[in-house]
Design a protein around this motif. Sequence first.
Motif, PDB file in Angstrom:
ATOM      1  N   ASP A 127      46.041  50.042  38.786  1.00 27.57           N
ATOM      2  CA  ASP A 127      46.018  50.294  37.340  1.00 27.57           C
ATOM      3  C   ASP A 127      47.198  49.666  36.601  1.00 27.57           C
ATOM      4  OD1 ASP A 127      43.626  51.733  37.517  1.00 27.57           O
ATOM      5  OD2 ASP A 127      44.694  53.588  37.980  1.00 27.57           O
ATOM      6  N   ARG A 128      47.705  48.559  37.126  1.00 25.22           N
ATOM      7  CA  ARG A 128      48.791  47.829  36.471  1.00 25.22           C
ATOM      8  C   ARG A 128      48.332  46.450  35.996  1.00 25.22           C
ATOM      9  NH1 ARG A 128      54.491  48.858  39.496  1.00 25.22           N
ATOM     10  NH2 ARG A 128      54.383  51.117  39.537  1.00 25.22           N
ATOM     11  N   GLY A 129      47.042  46.174  36.103  1.00 20.50           N
ATOM     12  CA  GLY A 129      46.514  44.900  35.648  1.00 20.50           C
ATOM     13  C   GLY A 129      46.718  43.754  36.623  1.00 20.50           C
ATOM     14  N   LEU A 130      47.096  44.046  37.866  1.00 19.11           N
ATOM     15  CA  LEU A 130      47.353  42.975  38.838  1.00 19.11           C
ATOM     16  C   LEU A 130      46.107  42.140  39.100  1.00 19.11           C
ATOM     17  CD1 LEU A 130      49.558  44.846  41.470  1.00 19.11           C
ATOM     18  CD2 LEU A 130      50.301  43.079  39.855  1.00 19.11           C
ATOM     19  N   VAL A 131      44.998  42.789  39.392  1.00 13.74           N
ATOM     20  CA  VAL A 131      43.777  42.063  39.765  1.00 13.74           C
ATOM     21  C   VAL A 131      43.245  41.265  38.582  1.00 13.74           C
ATOM     22  CG1 VAL A 131      41.396  42.313  40.553  1.00 13.74           C
ATOM     23  CG2 VAL A 131      43.205  43.648  41.638  1.00 13.74           C
ATOM     24  N   ARG A 132      43.161  41.881  37.422  1.00 13.32           N
ATOM     25  CA  ARG A 132      42.622  41.165  36.263  1.00 13.32           C
ATOM     26  C   ARG A 132      43.516  39.992  35.864  1.00 13.32           C
ATOM     27  NH1 ARG A 132      41.998  45.907  32.237  1.00 13.32           N
ATOM     28  NH2 ARG A 132      41.341  46.716  34.215  1.00 13.32           N
ATOM     29  N   THR A 133      44.809  40.073  36.144  1.00 15.47           N
ATOM     30  CA  THR A 133      45.728  38.972  35.865  1.00 15.47           C
ATOM     31  C   THR A 133      45.632  37.884  36.932  1.00 15.47           C
ATOM     32  OG1 THR A 133      47.237  40.543  34.828  1.00 15.47           O
ATOM     33  CG2 THR A 133      48.149  38.412  35.404  1.00 15.47           C
ATOM     34  N   LEU A 134      45.479  38.307  38.175  1.00 16.18           N
ATOM     35  CA  LEU A 134      45.388  37.353  39.292  1.00 16.18           C
ATOM     36  C   LEU A 134      44.095  36.549  39.275  1.00 16.18           C
ATOM     37  CD1 LEU A 134      46.191  36.130  42.064  1.00 16.18           C
ATOM     38  CD2 LEU A 134      45.126  38.158  43.110  1.00 16.18           C
ATOM     39  N   LEU A 135      42.964  37.165  38.993  1.00 15.04           N
ATOM     40  CA  LEU A 135      41.665  36.506  39.189  1.00 15.04           C
ATOM     41  C   LEU A 135      41.511  35.165  38.467  1.00 15.04           C
ATOM     42  CD1 LEU A 135      39.144  39.461  39.411  1.00 15.04           C
ATOM     43  CD2 LEU A 135      39.909  37.941  41.242  1.00 15.04           C
ATOM     44  N   PRO A 136      41.888  35.013  37.208  1.00 16.30           N
ATOM     45  CA  PRO A 136      41.756  33.688  36.590  1.00 16.30           C
ATOM     46  C   PRO A 136      42.605  32.621  37.298  1.00 16.30           C
ATOM     47  CG  PRO A 136      42.044  35.358  34.895  1.00 16.30           C
ATOM     48  CD  PRO A 136      42.305  36.023  36.216  1.00 16.30           C
ATOM     49  N   VAL A 137      43.807  32.984  37.707  1.00 18.08           N
ATOM     50  CA  VAL A 137      44.682  32.054  38.425  1.00 18.08           C
ATOM     51  C   VAL A 137      44.091  31.732  39.798  1.00 18.08           C
ATOM     52  CG1 VAL A 137      47.002  31.786  39.423  1.00 18.08           C
ATOM     53  CG2 VAL A 137      46.725  32.911  37.205  1.00 18.08           C
ATOM     54  N   LEU A 138      43.584  32.755  40.474  1.00 15.77           N
ATOM     55  CA  LEU A 138      43.010  32.595  41.807  1.00 15.77           C
ATOM     56  C   LEU A 138      41.748  31.741  41.782  1.00 15.77           C
ATOM     57  CD1 LEU A 138      42.844  33.282  44.828  1.00 15.77           C
ATOM     58  CD2 LEU A 138      41.737  35.447  44.171  1.00 15.77           C
ATOM     59  N   THR A 139      40.837  32.011  40.857  1.00 16.03           N
ATOM     60  CA  THR A 139      39.602  31.221  40.834  1.00 16.03           C
ATOM     61  C   THR A 139      39.888  29.774  40.471  1.00 16.03           C
ATOM     62  OG1 THR A 139      39.120  32.042  38.599  1.00 16.03           O
ATOM     63  CG2 THR A 139      38.022  33.144  40.422  1.00 16.03           C
ATOM     64  N   LYS A 140      40.813  29.530  39.562  1.00 18.79           N
ATOM     65  CA  LYS A 140      41.186  28.147  39.255  1.00 18.79           C
ATOM     66  C   LYS A 140      41.736  27.459  40.504  1.00 18.79           C
ATOM     67  CE  LYS A 140      44.085  25.159  36.384  1.00 18.79           C
ATOM     68  NZ  LYS A 140      44.218  24.210  37.474  1.00 18.79           N
ATOM     69  N   ALA A 141      42.601  28.156  41.231  1.00 22.36           N
ATOM     70  CA  ALA A 141      43.175  27.581  42.453  1.00 22.36           C
ATOM     71  C   ALA A 141      42.102  27.299  43.494  1.00 22.36           C
ATOM     72  CB  ALA A 141      44.239  28.521  43.018  1.00 22.36           C
ATOM     73  N   LEU A 142      41.109  28.165  43.610  1.00 22.96           N
ATOM     74  CA  LEU A 142      40.025  27.938  44.572  1.00 22.96           C
ATOM     75  C   LEU A 142      39.163  26.753  44.152  1.00 22.96           C
ATOM     76  CD1 LEU A 142      39.045  31.612  45.383  1.00 22.96           C
ATOM     77  CD2 LEU A 142      40.209  29.995  46.903  1.00 22.96           C
ATOM     78  N   PHE A 143      38.849  26.659  42.866  1.00 25.46           N
ATOM     79  CA  PHE A 143      38.083  25.498  42.390  1.00 25.46           C
ATOM     80  C   PHE A 143      38.881  24.209  42.587  1.00 25.46           C
ATOM     81  CE2 PHE A 143      35.716  28.483  39.314  1.00 25.46           C
ATOM     82  CZ  PHE A 143      34.639  28.606  40.174  1.00 25.46           C
TER      83      PHE A 143
END
Length: 192
Positions: A127-143
């Motif tokens: 509940d600190r926003g870690l996942v919602r903050t990580l996901l855009p960075v993570l998906t860009k890195a995977l692409f």
Amino acid sequence: MTHLDDYRPADDLSGVPGPPLPVLTDGWHARAVDPDSRDLDVVHRWMQAPHVAAFWHQAWPRDQWEAELRRQRGGRHSLPVLVSKRDDPVIYLEVYRAARDVVAEVYPARAHDLGLHVAVGDLGMTDRGLVRTLLPVLTKALFDADPHCTRVLLEPDVRNRRAIASFRAGGFEPVGEVLLPDKVALLMVRTR
């Protein structure tokens, strides 16, 4: 809502490499789990946490986790990853090739599609926003890591409202419910 009707299932996976290790930005760092280090203790401890065990169903003994991490590191299906924000690990990921996973039995996976399993191990870090903050960075890195990958997917348990809300906030769209061996899941997709 994203539709999958125009996707064709993967036929030949022989030339498809294992999932890539994402190179993250914006203060995030990802590294493959090393079962010969304290990483094993971190993953094992997190998987015992009630908020993780309730949805992962993998509150296994330490030696079973050691074997699992070695199996993943030695194959081309899944890559166990610890994600840190600055110094300490805060998220455990499994990046997997969806076409090599059981999820491919319930949706038409393309050969380079990637899937994610995500856990925030310490309850105090939720509940600190870690996942919602990580996901855009993570998906860009995977692409970026796999130019042939056109979509990344998640399949949280439909009862895991906290995860679903975080995944939506992180840019993933629900596609529909699917029945997997251990859960009814909400298939969520982010496209390139």
